[in-house]
Design a protein around this motif. Structure first.
Motif, PDB file in Angstrom:
ATOM      1  N   ALA A   1       3.690  25.207 -31.513  1.00 23.98           N
ATOM      2  CA  ALA A   1       3.821  26.664 -31.382  1.00 23.98           C
ATOM      3  C   ALA A   1       5.025  27.209 -32.133  1.00 23.98           C
ATOM      4  N   TYR A   2       5.638  26.417 -33.009  1.00 23.65           N
ATOM      5  CA  TYR A   2       6.875  26.837 -33.670  1.00 23.65           C
ATOM      6  C   TYR A   2       6.685  28.134 -34.457  1.00 23.65           C
ATOM      7  N   GLY A   3       5.574  28.266 -35.147  1.00 20.93           N
ATOM      8  CA  GLY A   3       5.327  29.470 -35.937  1.00 20.93           C
ATOM      9  C   GLY A   3       4.712  30.599 -35.138  1.00 20.93           C
ATOM     10  N   ARG A   4       4.412  30.335 -33.866  1.00 20.97           N
ATOM     11  CA  ARG A   4       3.808  31.363 -33.010  1.00 20.97           C
ATOM     12  C   ARG A   4       4.254  31.095 -31.571  1.00 20.97           C
ATOM     13  N   PRO A   5       5.509  31.385 -31.263  1.00 22.66           N
ATOM     14  CA  PRO A   5       6.086  31.004 -29.960  1.00 22.66           C
ATOM     15  C   PRO A   5       5.376  31.621 -28.768  1.00 22.66           C
ATOM     16  N   ASP A   6       4.666  32.739 -28.967  1.00 22.90           N
ATOM     17  CA  ASP A   6       4.005  33.407 -27.845  1.00 22.90           C
ATOM     18  C   ASP A   6       2.598  32.884 -27.595  1.00 22.90           C
ATOM     19  N   ALA A   7       2.200  31.819 -28.307  1.00 27.09           N
ATOM     20  CA  ALA A   7       0.848  31.280 -28.140  1.00 27.09           C
ATOM     21  C   ALA A   7       0.660  30.722 -26.729  1.00 27.09           C
ATOM     22  N   THR A   8      -0.542  30.867 -26.205  1.00 23.60           N
ATOM     23  CA  THR A   8      -0.857  30.334 -24.876  1.00 23.60           C
ATOM     24  C   THR A   8      -1.119  28.831 -24.985  1.00 23.60           C
TER      25      THR A   8
ATOM     26  N   VAL B   1      -2.695  26.635 -28.148  1.00 25.98           N
ATOM     27  CA  VAL B   1      -2.031  25.443 -28.680  1.00 25.98           C
ATOM     28  C   VAL B   1      -2.995  24.259 -28.668  1.00 25.98           C
ATOM     29  N   GLU B   2      -3.705  24.103 -27.564  1.00 28.85           N
ATOM     30  CA  GLU B   2      -4.657  22.993 -27.471  1.00 28.85           C
ATOM     31  C   GLU B   2      -5.797  23.171 -28.467  1.00 28.85           C
ATOM     32  N   GLU B   3      -6.245  24.392 -28.663  1.00 30.73           N
ATOM     33  CA  GLU B   3      -7.321  24.647 -29.628  1.00 30.73           C
ATOM     34  C   GLU B   3      -6.881  24.250 -31.034  1.00 30.73           C
ATOM     35  N   ALA B   4      -5.638  24.595 -31.401  1.00 25.81           N
ATOM     36  CA  ALA B   4      -5.120  24.219 -32.716  1.00 25.81           C
ATOM     37  C   ALA B   4      -5.020  22.701 -32.845  1.00 25.81           C
ATOM     38  N   ALA B   5      -4.588  22.042 -31.773  1.00 25.29           N
ATOM     39  CA  ALA B   5      -4.484  20.582 -31.791  1.00 25.29           C
ATOM     40  C   ALA B   5      -5.858  19.937 -31.952  1.00 25.29           C
ATOM     41  N   ARG B   6      -6.860  20.497 -31.297  1.00 24.96           N
ATOM     42  CA  ARG B   6      -8.221  19.951 -31.445  1.00 24.96           C
ATOM     43  C   ARG B   6      -8.717  20.145 -32.870  1.00 24.96           C
ATOM     44  N   ALA B   7      -8.409  21.328 -33.453  1.00 24.13           N
ATOM     45  CA  ALA B   7      -8.849  21.586 -34.822  1.00 24.13           C
ATOM     46  C   ALA B   7      -8.215  20.606 -35.800  1.00 24.13           C
ATOM     47  N   ALA B   8      -7.010  20.157 -35.495  1.00 19.94           N
ATOM     48  CA  ALA B   8      -6.319  19.194 -36.355  1.00 19.94           C
ATOM     49  C   ALA B   8      -6.573  17.761 -35.932  1.00 19.94           C
TER      50      ALA B   8
ATOM     51  N   LEU C   1       0.128  16.987 -36.172  1.00 25.13           N
ATOM     52  CA  LEU C   1       0.829  18.044 -35.455  1.00 25.13           C
ATOM     53  C   LEU C   1       1.282  19.143 -36.417  1.00 25.13           C
ATOM     54  N   ALA C   2       1.694  18.734 -37.624  1.00 25.89           N
ATOM     55  CA  ALA C   2       2.100  19.725 -38.620  1.00 25.89           C
ATOM     56  C   ALA C   2       0.911  20.582 -39.029  1.00 25.89           C
ATOM     57  N   LEU C   3      -0.262  19.968 -39.142  1.00 27.89           N
ATOM     58  CA  LEU C   3      -1.469  20.730 -39.469  1.00 27.89           C
ATOM     59  C   LEU C   3      -1.824  21.676 -38.324  1.00 27.89           C
ATOM     60  N   ALA C   4      -1.710  21.191 -37.087  1.00 24.99           N
ATOM     61  CA  ALA C   4      -1.982  22.054 -35.929  1.00 24.99           C
ATOM     62  C   ALA C   4      -1.011  23.237 -35.906  1.00 24.99           C
ATOM     63  N   ARG C   5       0.242  22.985 -36.238  1.00 28.74           N
ATOM     64  CA  ARG C   5       1.252  24.055 -36.279  1.00 28.74           C
ATOM     65  C   ARG C   5       0.857  25.118 -37.297  1.00 28.74           C
ATOM     66  N   ALA C   6       0.381  24.678 -38.461  1.00 25.16           N
ATOM     67  CA  ALA C   6      -0.037  25.629 -39.495  1.00 25.16           C
ATOM     68  C   ALA C   6      -1.287  26.391 -39.069  1.00 25.16           C
ATOM     69  N   LEU C   7      -2.234  25.704 -38.434  1.00 21.92           N
ATOM     70  CA  LEU C   7      -3.487  26.347 -38.047  1.00 21.92           C
ATOM     71  C   LEU C   7      -3.293  27.360 -36.930  1.00 21.92           C
ATOM     72  N   LEU C   8      -2.326  27.119 -36.051  1.00 18.63           N
ATOM     73  CA  LEU C   8      -2.097  28.030 -34.926  1.00 18.63           C
ATOM     74  C   LEU C   8      -1.741  29.436 -35.405  1.00 18.63           C
ATOM     75  N   ARG C   9      -1.156  29.538 -36.580  1.00 19.74           N
ATOM     76  CA  ARG C   9      -0.805  30.853 -37.123  1.00 19.74           C
ATOM     77  C   ARG C   9      -2.030  31.583 -37.665  1.00 19.74           C
TER      78      ARG C   9
ATOM     79  N   LEU D   1      -9.799  19.493 -42.148  1.00 20.00           N
ATOM     80  CA  LEU D   1      -9.700  20.441 -43.254  1.00 20.00           C
ATOM     81  C   LEU D   1     -11.057  21.012 -43.633  1.00 20.00           C
ATOM     82  N   ALA D   2     -12.061  20.181 -43.586  1.00 19.49           N
ATOM     83  CA  ALA D   2     -13.404  20.661 -43.926  1.00 19.49           C
ATOM     84  C   ALA D   2     -13.823  21.791 -43.002  1.00 19.49           C
ATOM     85  N   ARG D   3     -13.433  21.689 -41.728  1.00 24.77           N
ATOM     86  CA  ARG D   3     -13.802  22.747 -40.774  1.00 24.77           C
ATOM     87  C   ARG D   3     -12.937  23.996 -40.954  1.00 24.77           C
ATOM     88  N   VAL D   4     -11.604  23.791 -41.036  1.00 22.55           N
ATOM     89  CA  VAL D   4     -10.716  24.957 -41.020  1.00 22.55           C
ATOM     90  C   VAL D   4     -10.681  25.700 -42.347  1.00 22.55           C
TER      91      VAL D   4
END
Length: 594
Positions: free
Chosen positions: A445-452, A456-463, A495-503, A529-532
């Protein structure tokens, strides 16, 4: 401040809003010094009462005949003086220390902000240890002077003034002799200050070198051990530490020489008061009480000057540090923030037009690059080492500006855009995935501190990071350690990919994101990557060509120019630079994709 601006003047100008607090601190110090000098006067008054009785100063002024009653008056006044002295000492201490803390806090924050705004190239050229030395040790040196030294200097100066008034009202001859050492001390202070200035500048410089060596070695401790270089690096730290010690020793020798000079001057002044004042008292030209006051006042006048050596030491250290602090505050990045915001929502269309770029005064690394990435497409940039791939990404993220040409995002030159608008539209995953000391959730959530938590879990699943995160001891609350060292390289990348996707960026930028991971992790990241990238623009810099063979377009850089571009099949069939790279990596020409 410029190099010609004295550090104290620079501080005075820079911290205008603290001037009222400074004035109040000075007022409390004035009152405290006056109360501090008063007991010597009262002692003289008490002796005057004992010797002269009803003819004493108190008896004459207040009309009190009894000696004991006069002493009671002196005792009451003395008690009031001590109360005032105690209260003003407390107030002055709180004000000076509060001022010191406020200034050091503000300067450290401002200096860090200035450093943070500097171009990436500046950070690459400047050892982090030197910057840390300024932000920590130098700021602390200034804080110590403002906390202790400034008040000491003011207190000493005021003591000279108040004592001088007492002497002047008593005997001008004794005043002249008692004050003879003061010019000598003032001259010595100025001379030593000038002598110490370059010495302490050298001290601060060598302190920065020590911090730079130590910080670099702590960051590379694994490499040091791998090459059994522990003794060599310990010797390097020892050399830097020795240089710091020798620089300090040179400054200390000069600083310490100041104290004997002051003591000799004090001896002369005290002896003059004792002999001349005593002679006048024996001749009946000076009252015993006043003689007592002058003797004690001489000590009060001259003895605090022995602390000037230590105070001068604090001052020179602080001024050398102040110059280094303001040196950081004067830094200006070459890339200045624009004022335009992208239309919302951004599309992520990217274009480079005739871009030339190089580092400092070196030759061009990119030479007239033209590149177009339409919104919603995935494009890749490949090439041999030194072809200019990373330099191209610097320009896209505006870590640097081109020498010529322009970089456009959604049709707007990135130099016109605000940082929030530009980088808020970009999700960046570097080759060396950097994680902060903190929990997994905080890093995602570093790039989006107010994320629920759900986001956060959705971004982690996407990555494809959720499964391994869930298996950690505390799940998303697991602390990953500094730079994420408790995780594997592949886990950090996900985790870095999840951080980028969360934004939810319009443009996803990947810099060799799979070059340092195993085949299984690479496959997982590729699936992610193919999905996102199906719904957003993506620019992928890759060394492994297998990771980009399905890109909508591949741009091949060679010696800073676009050598060719096309789909994977087109480039292999063309038999050019890309086909050669593919053959090197696979040992065969690629079959056409179905």
């Amino acid at each position: 401040m410029t190099s010609a601006t004295p550090p104290l003047r620079a501080l005075w100008r820079h911290h205008r809003r603290y001037r009222p607090r400074f004035a109040l601190a000075v007022l409390m110090t004035v009152l405290n010094t006056a109360a501090d000098v008063a007991p010597e006067l009262l002692l003289g008054v008490a002796i005057d009462i004992v010797v002269r009785g009803s003819d004493s100063f108190v008896g004459t002024v207040f009309g009190i005949e009894g000696r004991f009653e006069q002493l009671v008056v002196v005792a009451v006044v003395n008690a009031l003086v001590w109360v005032v002295e105690s209260l003003t000492d407390y107030a002055a201490s709180v004000l000076w220390r509060g001022l010191a803390q406020a200034v050091q806090d503000e300067l450290r924050t401002e200096a860090y902000t200035a450093v943070q705004a500097m171009d990436i190239g500046w950070h690459e050229r400047t050892p982090s240890g030197q910057v840390l030395s300024v932000l920590s040790d130098d700021v602390n040196q200034l804080e110590r002077f403002l906390d202790v030294g400034a008040r000491t200097v003011l207190h000493t100066a005021l003591t000279v003034v108040f004592v001088g008034i007492v002497f002047g009202a008593t005997s001008w001859q004794v005043t002249v002799l008692a004050f003879l050492p003061v010019p000598v001390i003032a001259w010595g202070s100025i001379r030593f200050q000038r002598r110490l200035e370059p010495l302490y500048a050298d001290v601060r410089s060598t302190a920065g070198e020590v911090a730079a060596v130590v910080a670099g070695n702590l960051g590379g401790v694994a490499t040091i051990r791998a090459f059994t270089a522990e003794q060599r690096e310990s010797a390097r730290v020892a050399r830097a530490s020795r240089e710091y010690r020798l620089a300090n020793a040179r400054a200390i020798r000069s600083s310490s020489a100041f104290v004997p000079l002051i003591r000799m001057a004090i001896l002369a002044g005290f002896s003059a008061t004792l002999l001349l004042g005593g002679w006048y008292t024996l001749q009946g030209r000076l009252e015993v009480g006043l003689f007592t006051v002058l003797v004690f006042m001489t000590q009060r006048l001259l003895w605090p000057l022995t602390d000037l050596g230590q105070t001068l030491d604090l001052y020179q250290r602080a001024m050398a540090s102040t110059r280094r602090i303001f040196g950081l505050l004067e830094l200006r990045p070459s890339a200045v923030e624009g004022s335009v915001a992208l239309p919302s929502p951004p599309r992520g269309a990217l274009e480079l037009r005739g871009v030339r770029f190089g580092y400092d005064d070196g030759p061009d690394v990119l030479q007239g690059v033209d590149l177009v990435v339409p919104a919603g497409e995935t494009h890749a940039v490949v090439g041999t080492t030194g072809a200019g791939k990373s330099s191209l990404l610097r320009l896209v993220l505006r870590f640097a500006d081109p020498r010529a040409g322009s970089v456009l995002l959604d049709g707007r030159d990135v130099r016109e855009l605000t940082w929030d608008s530009l980088r808020g539209a970009i999700g960046y995953v570097s080759q060396d995935a950097f994680l902060f000391h903190g929990t997994v959730r905080e890093n995602i959530a570093y790039g989006r501190p107010d994320a629920t938590d759900a986001q956060v879990e959705e971004a982690a699943r996407a990555a494809e990071a959720h499964d391994f995160v869930a298996a950690l001891p505390d799940g998303y609350a697991t602390v990953v350690g500094e730079r994420g060292q408790t995780l594997s390289g592949g886990q950090r990348q996900r985790l870095a990919l999840a951080r980028a996707l969360l934004r939810d960026p319009a443009l996803l930028v990947l810099d060799e994101a799979t070059s340092a991971v195993d085949t299984e992790t690479e496959a997982a990241i590729q699936r992610s990557l193919a999905r996102v990238t199906a719904t957003r623009t993506a620019l992928v810099v890759a060394h492994r060509l297998s990771t980009v063979r399905d890109a909508d377009r591949i741009w091949v850089l060679s010696a800073g120019r676009v050598a060719e571009s096309g789909t994977h099949d087109e480039l292999v069939a063309r038999g050019g630079a890309y086909a050669g790279l593919w053959a090197v990596q696979t040992g065969e020409h690629a079959p056409s994709s179905p």
